[in-house]
Design an enzyme around this catalytic site. Structure first.
Site, mmCIF file in Angstrom:
data_model
loop_
_atom_site.group_PDB
_atom_site.id
_atom_site.type_symbol
_atom_site.label_atom_id
_atom_site.label_comp_id
_atom_site.label_asym_id
_atom_site.label_seq_id
_atom_site.Cartn_x
_atom_site.Cartn_y
_atom_site.Cartn_z
ATOM 1 N N GLU A 15 32.789 40.236 37.837
ATOM 2 C CA GLU A 15 33.028 39.870 36.629
ATOM 3 C C GLU A 15 32.151 39.731 34.783
ATOM 4 O O GLU A 15 32.289 40.311 33.769
ATOM 5 C CB GLU A 15 33.969 38.416 35.768
ATOM 6 C CG GLU A 15 35.201 38.828 37.542
ATOM 7 C CD GLU A 15 34.785 38.476 38.969
ATOM 8 O OE1 GLU A 15 33.656 37.542 39.023
ATOM 9 O OE2 GLU A 15 35.420 36.858 39.162
ATOM 10 N N HIS B 24 28.014 37.056 38.440
ATOM 11 C CA HIS B 24 28.866 37.437 39.338
ATOM 12 C C HIS B 24 29.400 38.682 38.986
ATOM 13 O O HIS B 24 28.895 39.154 37.642
ATOM 14 C CB HIS B 24 30.102 36.365 39.356
ATOM 15 C CG HIS B 24 30.150 35.127 39.473
ATOM 16 N ND1 HIS B 24 31.233 33.831 39.360
ATOM 17 C CD2 HIS B 24 28.666 34.348 40.303
ATOM 18 C CE1 HIS B 24 30.963 32.963 40.367
ATOM 19 N NE2 HIS B 24 29.771 33.065 40.120
ATOM 20 N N CYS C 17 36.717 32.800 38.861
ATOM 21 C CA CYS C 17 36.590 32.151 38.866
ATOM 22 C C CYS C 17 36.519 30.892 37.151
ATOM 23 O O CYS C 17 36.827 31.956 36.561
ATOM 24 C CB CYS C 17 35.132 31.228 39.725
ATOM 25 S SG CYS C 17 33.768 31.872 38.656
#
Length: 153
Positions: A55, A53, A83
């Site tokens: 991040e 992801h 998430c």
């Protein structure tokens, strides 16, 4: 020091992710001096890695550059509510501030779903600022998924 939002750079990374066929999420990590230290878009499909992801990618890059597993004083800008996995990584890295654009009622882990930062097991919760460029981020995501549905993908 004057506040500067880096959400437009995160949105640029999200657009690049969409161009690669990835879910259009982008992230930018800024150090305590306000300097961009890492920026990325999702690469889960490209890298065949469910943890890739945006991040996670910027946290990995910034930790490597800082030669530390912790990033106190850093700020993370991301186009979608992180998430649960990413929220946990944000907490573990001790990131000071989280700025995100669109909320994610389905898979979010900050204001929705797991609400990672409100758990007693959470050792660190960043300051949270949401809704920055939310409409632009939401439009990017909705267009991406609508195009996928239209193509039958």
């Amino acid at each position: 020091m004057t506040f500067t939002s880096h959400m437009q750079t995160a949105l640029d990374e999200a657009r690049k992710a969409a161009d690669r066929g990835e879910v259009p999420v982008g992230a930018v990590l800024v150090d305590a001096r306000g300097q961009v230290v890492a920026q990325a878009g999702n690469r889960t499909r490209e890298l065949h890695d469910p943890t890739a992801h945006a991040e996670i990618l910027v946290i990995r890059a910034a930790c490597a550059a800082a030669q530390s597993e912790r990033l106190p004083g850093y700020s993370l800008y991301v186009t979608l509510e992180p998430c649960a996995m990413c929220a946990t990584a944000i907490s573990a890295a001790r990131i000071a501030r989280l700025y995100y654009a669109a909320s994610d009622p389905k898979s979010g882990g900050v204001a929705h779903g797991a609400r990672v930062f409100s758990h007693p097991q959470c050792h660190h919760a960043p300051e949270i600022y949401d809704g920055i460029a939310a409409h632009e981020a939401e439009t990017l995501l909705k267009t991406f998924f609508q195009d996928r549905r239209d193509m039958g993908a």
